[in-house]
Enzyme design. Structure first.
Site, PDB file in Angstrom:
ATOM      1  CE  LYS A   1      -5.802   0.153  14.180  1.00 59.02           C
ATOM      2  NZ  LYS A   1      -5.130  -1.089  13.771  1.00 59.02           N
TER       3      LYS A   1
ATOM      4  CG  ASP B   1      -1.150  -0.344  12.359  1.00 62.27           C
ATOM      5  OD1 ASP B   1      -0.365  -0.513  11.416  1.00 62.27           O
ATOM      6  OD2 ASP B   1      -1.641  -1.284  13.012  1.00 62.27           O
TER       7      ASP B   1
ATOM      8  CD  GLN C   1      -5.192   6.196   6.962  1.00 63.38           C
ATOM      9  OE1 GLN C   1      -5.335   7.390   7.222  1.00 63.38           O
ATOM     10  NE2 GLN C   1      -5.799   5.249   7.641  1.00 63.38           N
TER      11      GLN C   1
ATOM     12  NE  ARG D   1       1.890  -1.835   7.275  1.00 63.21           N
ATOM     13  CZ  ARG D   1       1.636  -2.046   8.562  1.00 63.21           C
ATOM     14  NH1 ARG D   1       0.580  -1.493   9.150  1.00 63.21           N
ATOM     15  NH2 ARG D   1       2.457  -2.782   9.294  1.00 63.21           N
TER      16      ARG D   1
ATOM     17  N   GLY E   1      -6.553   3.086   2.807  1.00 56.14           N
ATOM     18  CA  GLY E   1      -7.269   3.653   3.952  1.00 56.14           C
ATOM     19  C   GLY E   1      -8.609   2.982   4.144  1.00 56.14           C
ATOM     20  CB  ALA E   2      -9.782   0.602   6.193  1.00 60.91           C
TER      21      ALA E   2
ATOM     22  CG  HIS F   1      -5.344  -7.735  -0.523  1.00 58.87           C
ATOM     23  ND1 HIS F   1      -6.351  -7.832   0.406  1.00 58.87           N
ATOM     24  CD2 HIS F   1      -4.198  -8.023   0.139  1.00 58.87           C
ATOM     25  CE1 HIS F   1      -5.837  -8.174   1.580  1.00 58.87           C
ATOM     26  NE2 HIS F   1      -4.533  -8.295   1.435  1.00 58.87           N
TER      27      HIS F   1
ATOM     28  NE  ARG G   1     -10.578  -0.231  11.133  1.00 61.19           N
ATOM     29  CZ  ARG G   1     -10.740  -0.215  12.445  1.00 61.19           C
ATOM     30  NH1 ARG G   1     -11.783   0.412  12.980  1.00 61.19           N
ATOM     31  NH2 ARG G   1      -9.872  -0.800  13.253  1.00 61.19           N
ATOM     32  NE  ARG G   2      -9.207  -4.747   6.597  1.00 56.22           N
ATOM     33  CZ  ARG G   2      -8.876  -3.823   7.518  1.00 56.22           C
ATOM     34  NH1 ARG G   2      -8.588  -4.174   8.744  1.00 56.22           N
ATOM     35  NH2 ARG G   2      -8.835  -2.542   7.182  1.00 56.22           N
TER      36      ARG G   2
END
Length: 305
Positions: A98, A132, A161, A182, A186-187, A225, A286-287
């Site tokens: 980042k 990132d 994102q 990638r 977005g989170a 996922h 964030r996960r």
């Protein structure tokens, strides 16, 4: 309820006080199940095991709230040492980072200087680096730096994102740089002025970005996922005759492991995103915000040995 829990965990992810407390308790909150370790050497055996199973990896030294030049330079040195370790251990691994950890919120010149040092080392050892993406307030600055560096360093990727309205424009802007992108949903917590409020629209936009970047002929990492996104990609590449060496699936370490193995058996390339470091808190929150199921996962980690 889902929206409330998401906003709650996104709020916690930006709380520096909780970040400091989290460093004291670490794995008691289940972090060791989705983080490779507090240091890169701790992550090396895990990466070797994933490589042995056929999975590629990208590692990310987690860092939130970097606000001093000294710390930013230390983060750059950590990146250099990680690249050296990837090479010396012959790991099938890229590196993600980042820009805020390298001084983006301090000054642009510092970030460029730190990135150049990292990318020179990466070039020496043939390690690909991905920048990132962070919240929308930093998107333009991140992409501007990516464009500048991509003209000099070919093995450099970045992230787009799909929850942002301007994502399609960004993919088009980057096309002339033959980008390695990638693509993610977005989170971060974003206002309705810049991001789609509806999950369905985010998903549809992600499909559009995948199609655009692949048909532009650029290497694409589908970081999701979501079975619907994975199935869409499979059908898309089949319809357009896109070979498997133009894209890969990416998933988080500690999540959907069997799906990763299944994709490998089907002949697809799969890369596992493995974060490491003491500053795991913001990433972990964030996960939890992304999927309510992750909350149960974390609670189990707190109360089981």
């Amino acid at each position: 309820m889902e929206a409330i829990s998401k906003n709650f965990f996104l709020y916690l992810s930006n709380n520096s006080t909780f970040d400091r407390l989290a460093k004291r308790f670490g794995s008691k909150f289940g972090a060791d199940r989705i983080v490779g370790g507090e240091t890169f050497p701790m992550a090396i055996p895990l990466i070797k095991q994933l490589n042995h199973e056929g999975l590629a990896v990208t590692v990310d030294h987690l860092g939130e709230f970097v606000n001093s030049e000294t710390e930013a330079r230390a983060r750059a040195q950590e990146g250099i040492e990680t690249i050296q370790a990837i090479a010396s251990h012959e790991l099938n691994s890229e590196m993600s980072l980042k820009l805020t950890s390298l001084g983006l919120d301090i000054n642009r010149e510092l970030v460029i200087e730190n990135m150049e040092k990292i990318l020179e080392e990466a070039k020496k050892y043939g390690v690909t680096v991905t920048i990132d993406m962070e919240d929308s307030s930093r998107t333009k600055a991140t992409l501007d730096i990516y464009k500048e560096l991509k003209t000099r360093y070919d093995a450099l990727g970045t992230v787009i994102q799909s929850y942002l309205y301007r994502s399609e424009d960004y993919v088009e802007e980057l096309n002339e740089y033959n980008p390695y992108l990638r693509l993610v949903k977005g989170a971060y917590k974003e206002p309705g002025t810049v991001a789609f409020p509806d999950k369905r629209m985010v998903d549809e936009n992600l499909k559009g970005l995948i199609k655009k970047n692949l048909l532009n002929g650029n290497y694409t990492a589908i970081a999701s996922h979501d079975d619907a996104i994975i199935d869409y990609t499979k059908q898309l590449v089949k319809e357009h005759g896109i070979t498997n060496d133009q894209f890969e699936f990416q998933m988080l370490y500690g999540m959907r492991y069997q799906t990763q193995l299944n994709l490998l058996k089907e002949g697809y390339k799969v890369r596992v995103y493995m974060p490491y470091g003491e500053d795991w808190y913001g990433y972990f929150m964030r996960r939890l915000a992304e999927r309510p199921a992750n909350i149960t996962f974390a609670l189990k980690g707190m109360f089981t040995k």
